[in-house]
Scaffold this motif. Structure first.
Motif, PDB file in Angstrom:
ATOM      1  N   VAL A  73      -5.407   0.335  -1.683  1.00  0.00           N
ATOM      2  CA  VAL A  73      -6.534   0.985  -1.026  1.00  0.00           C
ATOM      3  C   VAL A  73      -6.540   2.448  -1.458  1.00  0.00           C
ATOM      4  CG1 VAL A  73      -7.596   1.545   1.185  1.00  0.00           C
ATOM      5  CG2 VAL A  73      -6.286  -0.566   0.946  1.00  0.00           C
ATOM      6  N   ASP A  74      -7.652   2.888  -2.021  1.00  0.00           N
ATOM      7  CA  ASP A  74      -7.788   4.258  -2.535  1.00  0.00           C
ATOM      8  C   ASP A  74      -6.640   4.619  -3.477  1.00  0.00           C
ATOM      9  OD1 ASP A  74     -10.121   4.626  -1.075  1.00  0.00           O
ATOM     10  OD2 ASP A  74      -9.075   5.506   0.634  1.00  0.00           O
ATOM     11  N   GLY A  75      -6.232   3.647  -4.288  1.00  0.00           N
ATOM     12  CA  GLY A  75      -5.182   3.883  -5.276  1.00  0.00           C
ATOM     13  C   GLY A  75      -3.769   3.842  -4.721  1.00  0.00           C
ATOM     14  N   ILE A  76      -3.627   3.514  -3.443  1.00  0.00           N
ATOM     15  CA  ILE A  76      -2.298   3.467  -2.817  1.00  0.00           C
ATOM     16  C   ILE A  76      -1.942   2.007  -2.554  1.00  0.00           C
ATOM     17  CG2 ILE A  76      -0.916   4.121  -0.816  1.00  0.00           C
ATOM     18  CD1 ILE A  76      -2.808   6.528  -0.474  1.00  0.00           C
ATOM     19  N   HIS A  77      -0.840   1.548  -3.155  1.00  0.00           N
ATOM     20  CA  HIS A  77      -0.373   0.184  -2.915  1.00  0.00           C
ATOM     21  C   HIS A  77       0.382   0.189  -1.586  1.00  0.00           C
ATOM     22  CE1 HIS A  77       2.323  -3.382  -4.149  1.00  0.00           C
ATOM     23  NE2 HIS A  77       1.240  -3.815  -3.559  1.00  0.00           N
ATOM     24  N   CYS A  78      -0.098  -0.606  -0.629  1.00  0.00           N
ATOM     25  CA  CYS A  78       0.499  -0.572   0.701  1.00  0.00           C
ATOM     26  C   CYS A  78       0.648  -1.972   1.282  1.00  0.00           C
ATOM     27  CB  CYS A  78      -0.312   0.327   1.630  1.00  0.00           C
ATOM     28  SG  CYS A  78      -2.074   0.004   1.652  1.00  0.00           S
ATOM     29  N   GLU A  79       1.427  -2.051   2.366  1.00  0.00           N
ATOM     30  CA  GLU A  79       1.731  -3.307   3.029  1.00  0.00           C
ATOM     31  C   GLU A  79       1.696  -3.087   4.532  1.00  0.00           C
ATOM     32  OE1 GLU A  79       5.451  -6.478   3.197  1.00  0.00           O
ATOM     33  OE2 GLU A  79       5.796  -4.473   2.438  1.00  0.00           O
ATOM     34  N   PRO A  82      -5.081  -1.747  20.043  1.00  0.00           N
ATOM     35  CA  PRO A  82      -3.914  -1.891  19.167  1.00  0.00           C
ATOM     36  C   PRO A  82      -4.095  -1.121  17.869  1.00  0.00           C
ATOM     37  CG  PRO A  82      -5.233  -3.880  19.092  1.00  0.00           C
ATOM     38  CD  PRO A  82      -5.878  -2.960  20.085  1.00  0.00           C
ATOM     39  N   ARG A  83      -2.987  -0.941  17.174  1.00  0.00           N
ATOM     40  CA  ARG A  83      -2.983  -0.213  15.915  1.00  0.00           C
ATOM     41  C   ARG A  83      -2.167  -0.986  14.890  1.00  0.00           C
ATOM     42  NH1 ARG A  83      -4.822   4.856  15.988  1.00  0.00           N
ATOM     43  NH2 ARG A  83      -5.298   5.817  17.958  1.00  0.00           N
ATOM     44  N   VAL A  84      -2.477  -0.742  13.633  1.00  0.00           N
ATOM     45  CA  VAL A  84      -1.796  -1.399  12.517  1.00  0.00           C
ATOM     46  C   VAL A  84      -1.040  -0.325  11.730  1.00  0.00           C
ATOM     47  CG1 VAL A  84      -2.124  -2.730  10.395  1.00  0.00           C
ATOM     48  CG2 VAL A  84      -3.566  -3.188  12.399  1.00  0.00           C
ATOM     49  N   VAL A  85       0.251  -0.558  11.496  1.00  0.00           N
ATOM     50  CA  VAL A  85       1.068   0.379  10.723  1.00  0.00           C
ATOM     51  C   VAL A  85       1.154  -0.136   9.295  1.00  0.00           C
ATOM     52  CG1 VAL A  85       3.299   1.542  10.504  1.00  0.00           C
ATOM     53  CG2 VAL A  85       2.393   0.975  12.781  1.00  0.00           C
ATOM     54  N   VAL A  86       0.732   0.706   8.362  1.00  0.00           N
ATOM     55  CA  VAL A  86       0.695   0.366   6.949  1.00  0.00           C
ATOM     56  C   VAL A  86       1.677   1.276   6.222  1.00  0.00           C
ATOM     57  CG1 VAL A  86      -0.794   0.271   4.918  1.00  0.00           C
ATOM     58  CG2 VAL A  86      -1.724  -0.301   7.153  1.00  0.00           C
ATOM     59  N   GLY A  87       2.536   0.681   5.398  1.00  0.00           N
ATOM     60  CA  GLY A  87       3.510   1.465   4.638  1.00  0.00           C
ATOM     61  C   GLY A  87       3.169   1.491   3.169  1.00  0.00           C
ATOM     62  N   LEU A 119       9.143   6.342   2.100  1.00  0.00           N
ATOM     63  CA  LEU A 119       7.750   6.215   1.679  1.00  0.00           C
ATOM     64  C   LEU A 119       6.852   6.461   2.885  1.00  0.00           C
ATOM     65  CD1 LEU A 119       8.076   3.121  -0.654  1.00  0.00           C
ATOM     66  CD2 LEU A 119       7.626   5.479  -1.332  1.00  0.00           C
ATOM     67  N   GLN A 120       5.679   6.971   2.650  1.00  0.00           N
ATOM     68  CA  GLN A 120       4.775   7.360   3.730  1.00  0.00           C
ATOM     69  C   GLN A 120       4.221   6.145   4.468  1.00  0.00           C
ATOM     70  OE1 GLN A 120       1.780  10.022   2.348  1.00  0.00           O
ATOM     71  NE2 GLN A 120       1.307  10.731   4.388  1.00  0.00           N
ATOM     72  N   THR A 121       4.019   6.301   5.775  1.00  0.00           N
ATOM     73  CA  THR A 121       3.372   5.272   6.582  1.00  0.00           C
ATOM     74  C   THR A 121       2.110   5.856   7.221  1.00  0.00           C
ATOM     75  OG1 THR A 121       4.664   5.810   8.554  1.00  0.00           O
ATOM     76  CG2 THR A 121       5.531   4.073   7.121  1.00  0.00           C
ATOM     77  N   PHE A 122       1.179   4.958   7.540  1.00  0.00           N
ATOM     78  CA  PHE A 122      -0.077   5.345   8.170  1.00  0.00           C
ATOM     79  C   PHE A 122      -0.303   4.429   9.357  1.00  0.00           C
ATOM     80  CE2 PHE A 122      -0.291   5.878   3.592  1.00  0.00           C
ATOM     81  CZ  PHE A 122      -0.678   7.202   3.451  1.00  0.00           C
ATOM     82  N   THR A 123      -0.733   4.980  10.471  1.00  0.00           N
ATOM     83  CA  THR A 123      -1.068   4.179  11.643  1.00  0.00           C
ATOM     84  C   THR A 123      -2.582   4.177  11.772  1.00  0.00           C
ATOM     85  OG1 THR A 123       0.996   4.846  12.699  1.00  0.00           O
ATOM     86  CG2 THR A 123      -0.686   3.887  14.114  1.00  0.00           C
ATOM     87  N   LEU A 124      -3.150   2.974  11.714  1.00  0.00           N
ATOM     88  CA  LEU A 124      -4.608   2.833  11.700  1.00  0.00           C
ATOM     89  C   LEU A 124      -5.105   2.162  12.969  1.00  0.00           C
ATOM     90  CD1 LEU A 124      -4.872   1.337   8.110  1.00  0.00           C
ATOM     91  CD2 LEU A 124      -5.129   3.735   8.758  1.00  0.00           C
ATOM     92  N   PRO A 125      -6.180   2.661  13.544  1.00  0.00           N
ATOM     93  CA  PRO A 125      -6.795   1.950  14.670  1.00  0.00           C
ATOM     94  C   PRO A 125      -7.458   0.681  14.134  1.00  0.00           C
ATOM     95  CG  PRO A 125      -8.193   3.766  13.993  1.00  0.00           C
ATOM     96  CD  PRO A 125      -6.925   3.866  13.169  1.00  0.00           C
ATOM     97  N   VAL A 126      -7.610  -0.316  14.969  1.00  0.00           N
ATOM     98  CA  VAL A 126      -8.249  -1.557  14.542  1.00  0.00           C
ATOM     99  C   VAL A 126      -9.727  -1.329  14.235  1.00  0.00           C
ATOM    100  CG1 VAL A 126      -8.874  -3.896  15.254  1.00  0.00           C
ATOM    101  CG2 VAL A 126      -6.603  -3.023  15.728  1.00  0.00           C
ATOM    102  N   LEU A 127     -10.368  -0.425  14.988  1.00  0.00           N
ATOM    103  CA  LEU A 127     -11.795  -0.158  14.793  1.00  0.00           C
ATOM    104  C   LEU A 127     -12.020   1.041  13.876  1.00  0.00           C
ATOM    105  CD1 LEU A 127     -13.097  -0.625  18.442  1.00  0.00           C
ATOM    106  CD2 LEU A 127     -13.159  -2.265  16.561  1.00  0.00           C
TER     107      LEU A 127
END
Length: 101
Positions: A18-24, A33-38, A59-67
């Motif tokens: 996503v946007d050039g960042i390979h994440c999981e 709820p939120r989704v944590v992406v690394g 490695l950086q992590t991101f916490t994303l809202p579901v909406l």
């Protein structure tokens, strides 16, 4: 809420670029709820401990809202990682909980 969380938990382990960042997806937080992406590769950042002191490089992590920001649909990154069939199921669960217009 349990149905939505169960659907979101099925995202764990899914990867996407996503946007050039390979994440999981690495974790689902019930609050939100939120989704944590690394980030899977790239530069490491310094992770602070619970006191804010530098602890280790990770490695950086991101916490994303579901909406998304407008609360009108699923967050675009989550939608990308879920794919169409699962995104549709998540959207239906959100509609049932009156979280989507």
């Amino acid at each position: 809420m349990k149905d939505l969380l169960k659907l979101l938990e099925s995202l764990i382990g899914r990867e996407a670029t996503v946007d050039g960042i390979h994440c999981e997806v690495i974790e689902i937080l019930e609050a939100g709820p939120r989704v944590v992406v690394g980030q899977m590769d790239g530069e490491h950042v310094i992770q602070p401990d619970q006191h804010g002191e530098p602890h280790r490089r990770v490695l950086q992590t991101f916490t994303l809202p579901v909406l998304n920001d407008e609360a009108t649909d699923i967050h675009p990154v989550i939608m990308t990682m879920a794919g169409e069939p699962l995104s549709r199921q998540i959207r239906e669960a959100l509609l049932e909980q009156h979280r989507l217009p």
